[in-house]
Scaffold this motif. Structure first.
Motif, PDB file in Angstrom:
ATOM      1  N   VAL A 183       0.001  82.565  76.221  1.00  0.00           N
ATOM      2  CA  VAL A 183      -0.237  83.401  75.029  1.00  0.00           C
ATOM      3  C   VAL A 183       1.160  83.772  74.459  1.00  0.00           C
ATOM      4  CG1 VAL A 183      -0.900  85.741  74.466  1.00  0.00           C
ATOM      5  CG2 VAL A 183      -2.122  84.668  75.940  1.00  0.00           C
ATOM      6  N   PRO A 184       2.305  84.078  75.267  1.00  0.00           N
ATOM      7  CA  PRO A 184       3.573  84.465  74.596  1.00  0.00           C
ATOM      8  C   PRO A 184       3.966  83.428  73.707  1.00  0.00           C
ATOM      9  CG  PRO A 184       3.608  84.965  76.867  1.00  0.00           C
ATOM     10  CD  PRO A 184       2.506  84.220  76.802  1.00  0.00           C
ATOM     11  N   ALA A 185       3.904  82.048  74.263  1.00  0.00           N
ATOM     12  CA  ALA A 185       4.564  80.890  73.543  1.00  0.00           C
ATOM     13  C   ALA A 185       3.842  80.740  72.419  1.00  0.00           C
ATOM     14  CB  ALA A 185       4.269  79.657  74.319  1.00  0.00           C
ATOM     15  N   ALA A 186       2.205  80.703  72.349  1.00  0.00           N
ATOM     16  CA  ALA A 186       1.506  80.746  71.169  1.00  0.00           C
ATOM     17  C   ALA A 186       2.044  81.783  70.251  1.00  0.00           C
ATOM     18  CB  ALA A 186       0.162  81.029  71.566  1.00  0.00           C
ATOM     19  N   LEU A 187       2.027  83.069  70.581  1.00  0.00           N
ATOM     20  CA  LEU A 187       2.436  84.135  69.635  1.00  0.00           C
ATOM     21  C   LEU A 187       3.819  83.891  68.934  1.00  0.00           C
ATOM     22  CD1 LEU A 187       0.824  87.111  71.302  1.00  0.00           C
ATOM     23  CD2 LEU A 187      -0.144  85.811  69.462  1.00  0.00           C
ATOM     24  N   ALA A 188       4.864  83.573  69.867  1.00  0.00           N
ATOM     25  CA  ALA A 188       6.157  83.150  69.387  1.00  0.00           C
ATOM     26  C   ALA A 188       5.889  81.868  68.114  1.00  0.00           C
ATOM     27  CB  ALA A 188       6.836  83.056  70.525  1.00  0.00           C
ATOM     28  N   PHE A 189       5.470  80.964  68.473  1.00  0.00           N
ATOM     29  CA  PHE A 189       5.159  80.039  67.709  1.00  0.00           C
ATOM     30  C   PHE A 189       4.743  80.036  66.397  1.00  0.00           C
ATOM     31  CE2 PHE A 189       2.266  76.752  65.917  1.00  0.00           C
ATOM     32  CZ  PHE A 189       2.852  75.698  65.977  1.00  0.00           C
ATOM     33  N   LEU A 190       3.435  81.057  66.379  1.00  0.00           N
ATOM     34  CA  LEU A 190       3.186  81.376  65.173  1.00  0.00           C
ATOM     35  C   LEU A 190       3.817  82.507  64.305  1.00  0.00           C
ATOM     36  CD1 LEU A 190      -0.626  82.311  66.700  1.00  0.00           C
ATOM     37  CD2 LEU A 190      -0.216  80.550  64.877  1.00  0.00           C
ATOM     38  N   SER A 191       4.729  83.078  64.912  1.00  0.00           N
ATOM     39  CA  SER A 191       5.739  83.801  64.223  1.00  0.00           C
ATOM     40  C   SER A 191       6.780  82.967  63.428  1.00  0.00           C
ATOM     41  CB  SER A 191       6.392  84.709  64.944  1.00  0.00           C
ATOM     42  OG  SER A 191       5.351  85.745  65.538  1.00  0.00           O
ATOM     43  N   ALA A 192       6.922  81.680  64.128  1.00  0.00           N
ATOM     44  CA  ALA A 192       8.132  80.929  63.733  1.00  0.00           C
ATOM     45  C   ALA A 192       8.001  79.927  62.748  1.00  0.00           C
ATOM     46  CB  ALA A 192       8.666  80.342  65.016  1.00  0.00           C
ATOM     47  N   VAL A 193       6.680  79.444  62.560  1.00  0.00           N
ATOM     48  CA  VAL A 193       6.213  78.547  61.358  1.00  0.00           C
ATOM     49  C   VAL A 193       7.011  79.017  59.979  1.00  0.00           C
ATOM     50  CG1 VAL A 193       4.324  77.405  62.561  1.00  0.00           C
ATOM     51  CG2 VAL A 193       4.032  79.512  61.137  1.00  0.00           C
ATOM     52  N   ARG A 194       7.199  77.942  59.326  1.00  0.00           N
ATOM     53  CA  ARG A 194       7.912  78.167  57.996  1.00  0.00           C
ATOM     54  C   ARG A 194       7.116  77.272  56.925  1.00  0.00           C
ATOM     55  NH1 ARG A 194      13.691  76.783  60.066  1.00  0.00           N
ATOM     56  NH2 ARG A 194      14.008  78.734  61.459  1.00  0.00           N
ATOM     57  N   LEU A 195       6.678  76.321  57.217  1.00  0.00           N
ATOM     58  CA  LEU A 195       6.072  75.439  56.048  1.00  0.00           C
ATOM     59  C   LEU A 195       4.565  75.748  56.373  1.00  0.00           C
ATOM     60  CD1 LEU A 195       5.829  73.276  53.837  1.00  0.00           C
ATOM     61  CD2 LEU A 195       5.540  71.713  55.781  1.00  0.00           C
ATOM     62  N   CYS A 196       4.241  75.906  57.501  1.00  0.00           N
ATOM     63  CA  CYS A 196       2.663  76.171  57.688  1.00  0.00           C
ATOM     64  C   CYS A 196       2.516  77.735  57.432  1.00  0.00           C
ATOM     65  CB  CYS A 196       2.264  75.907  59.250  1.00  0.00           C
ATOM     66  SG  CYS A 196       2.325  74.233  59.476  1.00  0.00           S
ATOM     67  N   THR A 197       1.320  78.116  57.070  1.00  0.00           N
ATOM     68  CA  THR A 197       1.248  79.486  56.852  1.00  0.00           C
ATOM     69  C   THR A 197       0.174  80.284  57.959  1.00  0.00           C
ATOM     70  OG1 THR A 197       1.309  79.238  54.520  1.00  0.00           O
ATOM     71  CG2 THR A 197       0.261  81.028  55.128  1.00  0.00           C
ATOM     72  N   LEU A 198       0.831  81.335  58.448  1.00  0.00           N
ATOM     73  CA  LEU A 198      -0.134  82.182  59.209  1.00  0.00           C
ATOM     74  C   LEU A 198      -1.275  82.791  58.514  1.00  0.00           C
ATOM     75  CD1 LEU A 198      -0.698  83.345  62.162  1.00  0.00           C
ATOM     76  CD2 LEU A 198       0.765  85.015  61.852  1.00  0.00           C
ATOM     77  N   ALA A 199      -2.497  82.621  58.787  1.00  0.00           N
ATOM     78  CA  ALA A 199      -3.738  83.008  57.871  1.00  0.00           C
ATOM     79  C   ALA A 199      -4.802  82.924  58.721  1.00  0.00           C
ATOM     80  CB  ALA A 199      -3.666  82.540  56.530  1.00  0.00           C
ATOM     81  N   ASP A 218       6.627  66.446  57.037  1.00  0.00           N
ATOM     82  CA  ASP A 218       7.434  67.779  56.691  1.00  0.00           C
ATOM     83  C   ASP A 218       6.691  69.028  57.866  1.00  0.00           C
ATOM     84  OD1 ASP A 218       9.209  66.920  54.833  1.00  0.00           O
ATOM     85  OD2 ASP A 218       7.740  67.050  53.389  1.00  0.00           O
ATOM     86  N   VAL A 219       5.059  68.428  57.871  1.00  0.00           N
ATOM     87  CA  VAL A 219       4.386  69.492  58.817  1.00  0.00           C
ATOM     88  C   VAL A 219       4.785  69.291  59.913  1.00  0.00           C
ATOM     89  CG1 VAL A 219       2.060  70.255  59.769  1.00  0.00           C
ATOM     90  CG2 VAL A 219       2.470  69.551  57.337  1.00  0.00           C
ATOM     91  N   ILE A 220       5.112  68.037  60.462  1.00  0.00           N
ATOM     92  CA  ILE A 220       5.422  67.676  61.964  1.00  0.00           C
ATOM     93  C   ILE A 220       7.224  68.391  62.258  1.00  0.00           C
ATOM     94  CG2 ILE A 220       6.588  66.000  63.488  1.00  0.00           C
ATOM     95  CD1 ILE A 220       3.907  64.321  62.732  1.00  0.00           C
ATOM     96  N   ALA A 221       7.930  68.210  61.132  1.00  0.00           N
ATOM     97  CA  ALA A 221       9.188  69.044  61.310  1.00  0.00           C
ATOM     98  C   ALA A 221       8.993  70.663  61.455  1.00  0.00           C
ATOM     99  CB  ALA A 221      10.163  68.827  59.926  1.00  0.00           C
TER     100      ALA A 221
END
Ligand SMILES: *Cc1c(COP(=O)(O)O)cnc(C)c1O
Length: 435
Positions: A336-352, A399-402
């Motif tokens: 969970v902590p890794a998943a939540l940190a990942f979701l806050s860190a994306v820049r090109l992908c959108t959290l939605a 770009d998504v992979i980056a």
């Protein structure tokens, strides 16, 4: 057969265009032009939006008009319904303001107090809420059963069961259901089978060809495809069911709006193109994720490691190749902590909270789409709290992979920080939600 399941005689007559068409055109052509290319001189190429509540009539009790009031029917909505039905070799679809309005109309059309519905155990969270918190109050009971195992669906059927409702691939685990196997159970028992085909769309999967009675769509997702208009649709080849859906839609006031019908129709024109490209990108990204040491598990039907890879190859084959859709999910090492940190860190992908749009979107299923599903039920369905869903968009996959690479690195850094590690799920989830 379906008439036996409706509880009142449909009082609606169908538009003249509802006989089942025999398609001679391919799916891409139908998506673009509808069943018959229009050939009216002077007509707009882009179609039109008839933004009107009401339509003029000649005299009281005079000749019936094609459209009287837009809660019952509307020319722009008709255009969408003809095209949506045609792409599935079905009569015009019945469209709604949202996918859940379509599902509500389906349930109200074929169920009444005392009836029972069998639901696949890994279906859209909103469908679960509808069954548990709305239908249950109307005296309509339900049982969840793992639809991957047709015997378990069969075991869940009671003498009061009128409908089996499944979704394939399941959201967000991508677990597949063999529609034909479930249809073989439903048909001899005179039980209707409805399939939520939102994720694959008729471009990849045609439930009606596999024995389902009804296909259910949230057109909000791939079909509109640009994140601009909510919508839902029901398709069936059964005229009595169609009439019943239209009657319930009129009675509950759930029809699609002309503007959203227009936007959805515009999305539909490029649906085959987009779904194939979303699928190609998702395949590349799923394979890449699988080799990434920060990722514990990847769920995508196109992977060799996918437990139902054989079923996927069989069920998702089309005339233009085999495609598995644009949605995948994965679990990070670090939970969970890794998943939540990942979701806050994306820049090109959108959290939605969305899938099937042109852009890449990440979602945390446990706290977003499936927040209303009880935790025990979530876990039983394979939705761990650390699972991330990715709806792969049409950006260059590199770009998504980056972006995923840097977000995975950020997640890794974050879980090594005790402050993040000890955060309870709810507090951390709120941080994500507040972003
Ligand atoms: C989004 C979705 C729905 C509900 O559709 P809305 O248009 O949001 O009401 C139903 N089923 C699936 C699989 C979905 O993804």
């Amino acid at each position: 057969m379906a008439l036996a399941h409706t509880h009142s005689t449909p009082s609606e007559t169908l538009p003249a265009t509802t006989s089942t068409p025999t398609p001679t055109l391919g799916a891409a052509t139908i998506a673009l032009h509808g069943l018959q290319p229009k050939r009216v001189t002077g007509e707009s190429l882009a179609g039109s939006i008839v933004q009107s509540t009401s339509f003029r009539q000649s005299s009281v009790g005079g000749d019936p008009v094609p459209h009287a009031y837009s809660r019952c029917s509307n020319p722009t909505v008709d255009d969408l319904e003809v095209a949506l039905g045609a792409i599935e070799n079905a009569p015009p679809a019945v469209t709604f303001g949202t996918g859940l309005a379509a599902e509500t109309a389906l349930f109200l059309s074929v169920l009444r107090a005392g009836d029972h519905v069998v639901l696949g155990d890994c279906i859209y969270g909103g469908t679960v809420r509808l069954a548990q918190q709305v239908l249950a109050n109307l005296g309509i009971t339900h049982t969840f059963a793992p639809s991957t195992d047709p015997e378990k669906i069969q075991a869940a059927i009671t003498p009061r069961t009128k409908l089996v409702f499944i979704e394939t691939p399941a959201n967000p685990t991508l677990v597949l259901t063999d529609i034909q196997a479930i249809a073989d159970i439903c048909k001899p028992r005179n039980i209707l089978l409805a399939v939520d085909n939102t994720f694959l769309t008729p471009v990849i999967l045609r439930p009606l060809d596999l024995g389902a009675d009804i296909a259910v769509y949230s057109t909000t997702k791939h079909i509109e495809g640009h994140g601009a208009a909510l919508g839902g649709a029901l398709t069936t080849r059964d005229p009595a069911l169609l009439a019943r859906f239209r009657f319930i839609r009129k009675s509950t006031g759930a029809i699609q709006s002309p503007l959203n019908a227009y936007l959805t129709l515009r999305g539909l024109r490029t649906l085959p193109l987009r779904v194939r490209e979303h699928s190609r990108h998702a395949q590349v990204i799923a394979e890449w994720l699988e080799t990434n040491p920060a990722v514990a598990r990847v769920n995508y039907p196109g992977l060799e490691s996918f437990p139902q890879a054989a079923l996927a190859r069989r069920a998702h084959a089309t005339a233009s190749g085999t495609f598995h859709g644009g949605v995948l999910s994965f679990e990070l090492l670090g939970g969970v902590p890794a998943a939540l940190a990942f979701l806050s860190a994306v820049r090109l992908c959108t959290l939605a909270e969305h899938v099937g749009s042109i852009e890449s979107i990440v979602t945390h299923s446990a706290t977003m789409t499936h927040a209303d599903v009880p935790a025990e039920q979530r876990r039983a369905a394979g939705i761990s709290d650390g699972l991330v869903r990715l709806s792969v968009g049409l950006e260059d996959p590199a770009d998504v992979i980056a972006d995923l690479t840097q977000a995975l690195a950020a997640a890794h850094a974050a879980v090594n920080t005790p402050a993040v590690e000890t955060k309870p799920l709810t507090a951390a989830a709120q941080l994500v939600a507040a972003k």
